[in-house]
Enzyme design. Structure first.
Site, PDB file in Angstrom:
ATOM      1  CG  HIS A  62      -0.426   0.052   2.524  1.00 20.47           C
ATOM      2  ND1 HIS A  62      -0.168   1.232   3.185  1.00 20.47           N
ATOM      3  CD2 HIS A  62      -0.095  -0.937   3.398  1.00 20.47           C
ATOM      4  CE1 HIS A  62       0.297   0.979   4.397  1.00 20.47           C
ATOM      5  NE2 HIS A  62       0.365  -0.330   4.553  1.00 20.47           N
ATOM      6  CG  ASP A 172       2.722   0.285   7.792  1.00 23.95           C
ATOM      7  OD1 ASP A 172       2.402  -0.272   6.731  1.00 23.95           O
ATOM      8  OD2 ASP A 172       1.951   0.363   8.772  1.00 23.95           O
ATOM      9  CD  GLU A 200      -2.878  -1.427   5.613  1.00 25.41           C
ATOM     10  OE1 GLU A 200      -2.784  -2.456   6.302  1.00 25.41           O
ATOM     11  OE2 GLU A 200      -2.534  -0.304   6.031  1.00 25.41           O
ATOM     12  CD  GLU A 201      -1.521   2.353   7.637  1.00 26.55           C
ATOM     13  OE1 GLU A 201      -2.184   1.860   8.576  1.00 26.55           O
ATOM     14  OE2 GLU A 201      -0.334   2.066   7.440  1.00 26.55           O
ATOM     15  CG  HIS A 311       0.993   3.072  12.355  1.00 32.34           C
ATOM     16  ND1 HIS A 311      -0.332   2.732  12.503  1.00 32.34           N
ATOM     17  CD2 HIS A 311       1.401   2.470  11.218  1.00 32.34           C
ATOM     18  CE1 HIS A 311      -0.704   1.954  11.497  1.00 32.34           C
ATOM     19  NE2 HIS A 311       0.350   1.773  10.704  1.00 32.34           N
TER      20      HIS A 311
END
Length: 339
Positions: A62, A172, A200-201, A311
């Site tokens: 992603h 990420d 995606e998140e 994150h």
């Protein structure tokens, strides 16, 4: 691949705002793949290999990162905001950010500690109690530079440290994108679909659409996952560990992975001498959660990069683990193409 990863991580693109990353990827793969996008903004690229694959294989990563979105501008010129994706409040306060397409610098602030009520002393403030200070004197001046709906991003340089570590925002999942670009740059044995996905998140949204379009037999999801191998955490609670290789999961919060595929991955890792580990807890989730249940069902496996402080503005990973993940992706692509 490291230089590509640096370039990708230093770009900004939260969920639904992936345009810069998408444009970069499209330029990188021009002439190497047949490409198309969809209304959500996914990039679906088909690369022809030296041989035709028996099975249709989809690799995915992603493009979006976690970040913030401006929800309100106060009379004093401060920006109220919310998170885009899951961000722990503990890593937010005091961080430097950029806001909007003009990349206006700002700082995430909270009420001073000496003004905090006793009942709240020692507690991490909620996001609703924080604000972004861009140095504006009032609302009118702030609105000259920023609008409600603008995105905000952590400021973080991509840096190497220690013997083989890197730190950056957005590992990420710009890491997964970098791996797929590296594979595309090289001659591949078999035909494959490379899907650079959005959102995606915030709920695996791009993956649902892309999997429907490609309709693969097998899917390999390239991700980053939490490594809690830090002081004060028991070994069994560390999830996975840096410098121990690629992570192949048996289960997370969105997918129970096919047992035979899971076992085969570790057999291949042993045969090819690829450092490999699994998660020690059932945690997290990724685009596999949408892909594996699309259409009539898809054989799906996730290969993840161990990542500390995920994150946040300063996620940490090991370059050697990156190489392990890349080798595992190559190996699984050939394996699934002829399964």
């Amino acid at each position: 691949m490291l230089e590509t990863l640096k370039t990708l991580c230093e770009m900004n693109g939260t969920s639904g705002r992936e345009e810069k990353i998408r444009d970069y990827i499209l330029k990188r793969i021009e002439g190497k793949c047949e490409t198309k996008d969809d209304p959500l903004g996914n990039v679906i690229a088909f690369k022809k290999g030296k041989m035709r694959a028996k099975n249709k294989v989809m690799l995915s990563a992603h493009m979006d990162e976690v970040g913030f979105i401006v929800t309100y501008i106060t009379d004093e010129g401060y920006l109220r905001f919310d998170t885009v994706g899951g961000i722990d409040e503990k890593v937010i306060a005091g961080r430097a950010v950029t806001v909007g397409d003009k990349e206006i610098p700002g700082v995430i602030g909270v009420k001073a500690i000496h003004l905090t009520e006793k009942a709240d002393s020692g507690k991490v403030p909620a996001v609703s109690k924080m604000y972004i200070d861009i140095g504006a004197k009032d609302k009118a001046q702030a609105e000259e530079y920023v609008s409600v709906g603008d995105s905000a991003y952590f400021i973080s340089d991509f840096e190497r440290f220690g013997e083989s570590k890197i730190k950056s925002k957005a590992l990420d999942d710009r890491f997964g994108c970098a791996v797929m670009l590296d594979i595309i740059d090289k001659e591949t044995e078999y035909d494959a679909y490379f899907c650079f996905l959005v959102q995606e998140e915030v709920g695996l949204r791009g993956a649902s659409a892309a999997a429907y379009t490609v309709a693969p037999d097998y899917a390999i999801v390239l991700e980053a996952t939490t490594a809690s191998d830090v002081a004060g955490v028991r070994k069994e609670d560390s999830v996975c560990r840096l410098s121990k290789g690629a992570v192949v999961s048996f289960m997370d919060r969105s997918t129970v992975y096919n047992r035979a595929l899971f076992r085969r991955a570790f057999e291949l890792a042993k045969e090819k001498d690829i450092p490999c580990q699994t998660k020690t807890t059932v945690a997290g989730g990724n685009d596999a959660g949408a892909i594996h249940k699309s259409g009539a069902g898809v054989y799906t496996l996730t290969v993840s990069l161990p990542c500390r402080y995920i994150h946040s503005a300063t996620s940490v990973a090991d370059i050697n683990d990156m190489e392990s993940c890349k080798k595992m992706a190559y190996t699984l692509l050939s394996e699934f193409a002829n399964a």
